[in-house]
Scaffold this active site. Sequence first.
Site, mmCIF file in Angstrom:
data_model
loop_
_atom_site.group_PDB
_atom_site.id
_atom_site.type_symbol
_atom_site.label_atom_id
_atom_site.label_comp_id
_atom_site.label_asym_id
_atom_site.label_seq_id
_atom_site.Cartn_x
_atom_site.Cartn_y
_atom_site.Cartn_z
ATOM 1 N N GLU A 192 10.032 14.820 16.872
ATOM 2 C CA GLU A 192 10.253 14.567 15.454
ATOM 3 C C GLU A 192 9.694 15.651 14.490
ATOM 4 O OE1 GLU A 192 9.222 11.033 13.339
ATOM 5 O OE2 GLU A 192 11.243 10.980 12.362
ATOM 6 N N LYS A 204 0.885 -1.077 -0.069
ATOM 7 C CA LYS A 204 -0.082 -0.099 -0.023
ATOM 8 C C LYS A 204 0.927 1.214 0.077
ATOM 9 C CE LYS A 204 -2.130 3.013 2.290
ATOM 10 N NZ LYS A 204 -1.655 4.454 1.948
ATOM 11 N N GLU A 240 9.355 0.192 11.232
ATOM 12 C CA GLU A 240 10.470 1.290 11.223
ATOM 13 C C GLU A 240 9.733 2.689 11.279
ATOM 14 O OE1 GLU A 240 12.458 3.825 10.343
ATOM 15 O OE2 GLU A 240 12.651 3.281 8.338
HETATM 16 P P1 ADP Z 1 2.931 9.916 7.658
HETATM 17 O O1 ADP Z 1 3.023 11.023 9.019
HETATM 18 O O2 ADP Z 1 4.566 10.051 7.330
HETATM 19 O O3 ADP Z 1 2.130 10.287 6.755
HETATM 20 P P2 ADP Z 1 1.638 7.717 8.609
HETATM 21 O O4 ADP Z 1 2.036 6.709 9.697
HETATM 22 O O5 ADP Z 1 0.365 8.370 8.722
HETATM 23 O O6 ADP Z 1 2.762 8.472 8.436
HETATM 24 O O7 ADP Z 1 1.802 6.981 7.047
HETATM 25 C C1 ADP Z 1 2.889 5.874 6.796
HETATM 26 C C2 ADP Z 1 1.730 5.174 5.706
HETATM 27 O O8 ADP Z 1 0.812 4.353 6.677
HETATM 28 C C3 ADP Z 1 1.002 5.436 4.653
HETATM 29 O O9 ADP Z 1 1.004 4.688 3.764
HETATM 30 C C4 ADP Z 1 -0.457 5.698 5.142
HETATM 31 O O10 ADP Z 1 -1.385 5.658 4.305
HETATM 32 C C5 ADP Z 1 -0.353 4.402 5.980
HETATM 33 N N1 ADP Z 1 -1.464 4.375 7.213
HETATM 34 C C6 ADP Z 1 -1.997 5.556 7.877
HETATM 35 N N2 ADP Z 1 -2.893 5.062 8.668
HETATM 36 C C7 ADP Z 1 -3.183 3.702 8.480
HETATM 37 C C8 ADP Z 1 -3.820 2.815 9.390
HETATM 38 N N3 ADP Z 1 -4.608 3.036 10.299
HETATM 39 N N4 ADP Z 1 -3.567 1.456 8.890
HETATM 40 C C9 ADP Z 1 -2.582 1.066 8.072
HETATM 41 N N5 ADP Z 1 -1.970 2.201 7.480
HETATM 42 C C10 ADP Z 1 -2.099 3.417 7.624
#
Ligand code: ADP
Length: 498
Positions: free
Chosen positions: A400, A189, A263
């Site tokens: 961060e 994803k 990570e």
């Molecule tokens: P950032 O602040 O870098 O956007 P996130 O942790 O929100 O960090 O996003 C990193 C990845 O995790 C993205 O691909 C985002 O779509 C995905 N993501 C966000 N929320 C969820 C969730 N509840 N379950 C799975 N993946 C998620």
Amino acid sequence: MSSRIQPNTDPFALAREVSGHHVIDGKMTAPASGRMFDVVNPATGAVIGQAAEGGAADVDIAVAAAARAQKEWAKVPARQRGKLIAECGRLLNDHVEELGRLVALETGKALRTESRVEASVLADMFIFFGGLGSELKGETIPFNPDMLTMTLREPIGVVGAIIPWNVPLLLMAMKIAPAVVAGNSIVVKSAEEAPLTALRVVQLMQQVLPPGVVNILSGDGPACGAPLVAHPKVGKVTFTGSVETGKIVYKAAAEKLIPVTLELGGKSPMIVMGDADLERAVGGAITGMRFTRQGQSCTASSRIYVHDSIHDEFVSRLKAKVDAMKMGDPLDETTDIGTIISPDQFEKVGRYIRLGQETKGAKAHVCSALPTDPALNKGLFVQPVIFTEIHPDSPPAKEEIFGPVACIFRFTDYEEVIARANDSEYGLAATIWTRDLKTAMDATRRLEAGFVQVNQNLVVQATLSYGGVKNSGLGKEASLEAMLEHFTHKKTVIINMT
Ligand code: ADP
């Protein structure tokens, strides 16, 4: 092979060409809902394409395809799987220019200093893991002379991989290559902000791999990432992103009792002792802070502790070097520093800078210069900021930021600086700069981080295990250990020969 997809180095045309798809079961597929979302060039604010808005229905289709493909893929001899992944690496290498240009367009990272380099590291990561197929070995165990006892390394099945936007190509390679060489199939994803280049990579890989082995979906985290993590047929999740989302993913995986690699964030310390090679340390702060990536790195050396005896000289040399870096159009070869990824991140970084400026006693050294080209006046450019004399408990010093903001602190006492370096919720990386071997050795043992370097500040390297402690995550990536420990199950077998 002559029918292979040819590189398209016009990123605007390529963005339109790959718009609106997932890659499922070897095919470019429209989303089940038919819905799309805009992909925006952060240097101009212009829409450059559309990404498929994936949801639970797409996850079901992709995971079903991956599960079917994995059964056959696991039967392919391990070394042959590796050869195919290495071939993907060579093929991706032929597309470095187009991938670099497309990722520069959608993320705002400068082509010369960041995006082209990232595309070439992507290819290299595939070539590295492609050579490791024959390392999927078990052991024989001297358990009983009448019983041949051994372990087998077996694939887990379908892996779900969730990637962020900051280095989408490197991070997808670190997940796809080891997972697939180990005999798993994978559903990736991509991040909402950077879906197109990741999609292109998987499209290109279809020319080499059987359909369904590597699939990719784009979409929102909760709507598309969450059902992927929760899917009953996904047996392993590998995630890179924020601590907050990492915890959500970990909890969801716990419901199914499946293994997870996480990570997450960082606020990495860099300690510059009084005897350090000053010029080298200043160069290390430039690479460590990832100024060319606008500081958008979980490894960024954003807490820099400099011995009082060299502090002022260090600050002035660092400022001069950052001042000399050119901000501008990410696709322009003369640009060193491009843009922040999105309006949300732009806001967040700006908020931290304002908080720092308002912190009593803190000095903000604003560096470089905003581009003057009117075509870029809607671009998400942020001038790098170096804070000095900032209180260590202020938010910019502790949290961060994921932006071009470095905090420099004075210190005089070695014991005190080790304690301050470790006084963080994070533990991803750390560096120490000194000519004294004893100090270097002592610090490498005591710094709480997954990756400690002395007198250098290299980025993630294929071969070396990468991953943090504390809130920076769980598990390792980029190495043989990562493939064996995180993408296989170890089965114990006893053959009674009596
Ligand atoms: P950032 O602040 O870098 O956007 P996130 O942790 O929100 O960090 O996003 C990193 C990845 O995790 C993205 O691909 C985002 O779509 C995905 N993501 C966000 N929320 C969820 C969730 N509840 N379950 C799975 N993946 C998620």
